[in-house]
Design a protein around this motif. Sequence first.
Motif, PDB file in Angstrom:
ATOM      1  N   PRO A  38       7.490   7.984   9.690  1.00 17.76           N
ATOM      2  CA  PRO A  38       6.794   6.877  10.357  1.00 17.76           C
ATOM      3  C   PRO A  38       5.777   6.203   9.435  1.00 17.76           C
ATOM      4  N   GLY A  39       5.761   4.886   9.502  1.00 17.80           N
ATOM      5  CA  GLY A  39       4.840   4.108   8.681  1.00 17.80           C
ATOM      6  C   GLY A  39       5.445   3.682   7.353  1.00 17.80           C
ATOM      7  N   ARG A  40       6.666   4.151   7.060  1.00 16.95           N
ATOM      8  CA  ARG A  40       7.333   3.797   5.822  1.00 16.95           C
ATOM      9  C   ARG A  40       8.616   3.021   6.127  1.00 16.95           C
ATOM     10  N   PHE A  41       9.191   2.419   5.071  1.00 16.86           N
ATOM     11  CA  PHE A  41      10.373   1.583   5.248  1.00 16.86           C
ATOM     12  C   PHE A  41      11.469   1.994   4.266  1.00 16.86           C
ATOM     13  N   LEU A  42      12.730   1.789   4.672  1.00 17.97           N
ATOM     14  CA  LEU A  42      13.888   1.979   3.812  1.00 17.97           C
ATOM     15  C   LEU A  42      14.486   0.614   3.477  1.00 17.97           C
TER      16      LEU A  42
END
Length: 351
Positions: free
Chosen positions: A102-106
């Motif tokens: 959570p809080g990150r992106f791919l």
Amino acid sequence: MTSATKKNPMKVVAKTAIKPLTSGLGLDNMGDLSALLDDPVSTANNGTPLEIDMELIDEDPKQPRTEDNPGFSDESLNELAASIALRGVKTPISVRENQDSPGRFLINHGARRFRGSKRAGKVTIPGFIDNDYNEADQVVENLQRNELTAREIANYIGRELAKGTKKVDIAKAISKSPAFVTQHVTLLDLPDPIADAFNSGRAKDVTVINELVTAFKKMPKEVNDWLGDDNQEISRGSVKLLREFLDDKRKHQEDEQDAIKIDSTIETNEFVESAQEPDVEVTDKKHEKPADNPDKLKKAIVQVQHDGRHARLILSRRPPAEGFAWLKYDDDGYEFEANLTQVQLVAVLEG
């Protein structure tokens, strides 16, 4: 959201924190940002890319392009980094929220721009958040840009087949023909000499590889010897000549074997007959062939037209699915699967 907010790109520094870009405008002109704090996606949905902190972005470990893709070479990335340092990233990347972190992106699409930006010393990158994205979308986008190698396409198809996905469904998902899928499946299990030629870069054309595999199945020693010549050019033209030579050689061998069988049969029959009826003269009538039926074809050749080119049906190969058939172009001998709705019957001849 105020009108001032809409006019300025935003920077995502955390899942719930957004800061304005350095744009030369005073902070007092930014308006009320409270509406954005819980919904960073809204800015992207309004057509304005977010400016995302690169520390929050991870590359998709399942992306179809591998590390040996030409687009990931040092030379290619250095050229891209120089362009980004000079002009910035002109086309935003696409990311999705990382469900495992959570809080990150791919990254959905834009791994090269992401790597180039890192090399250029950038700390943020423009991007859109698109959570409705899957591996098939990545393959389609890279196929349209010609950024996937044949091996990467084959690996993706292999993964889908391992999941139980049918070839026809894979073809639909990536907007390609079933023949395209079948050709790339061949790359997953190549005979050793052909695999060596493919992996070394001597042969990159998927059509050429499939032609070599077809020839190898019939005459492996000859194909192995042909590939063993490092000076031998491997192209559609040279492989076509190879297959014509091998077809003639195989036909000559089959004719010789048929002749030996016939001679052996005649000698055996004559021996048996002479042993049973020693005083009866063997006449030629015993070896006469029955008269041919003029209404019966010895060997049917079905000529068709596909994609504006003359071809013929390969009646000895099982179709991949109902409504499909194997065809062979008359001009270059290329064999492939085709949808019969795209085939026009021209003639039925005797071979």
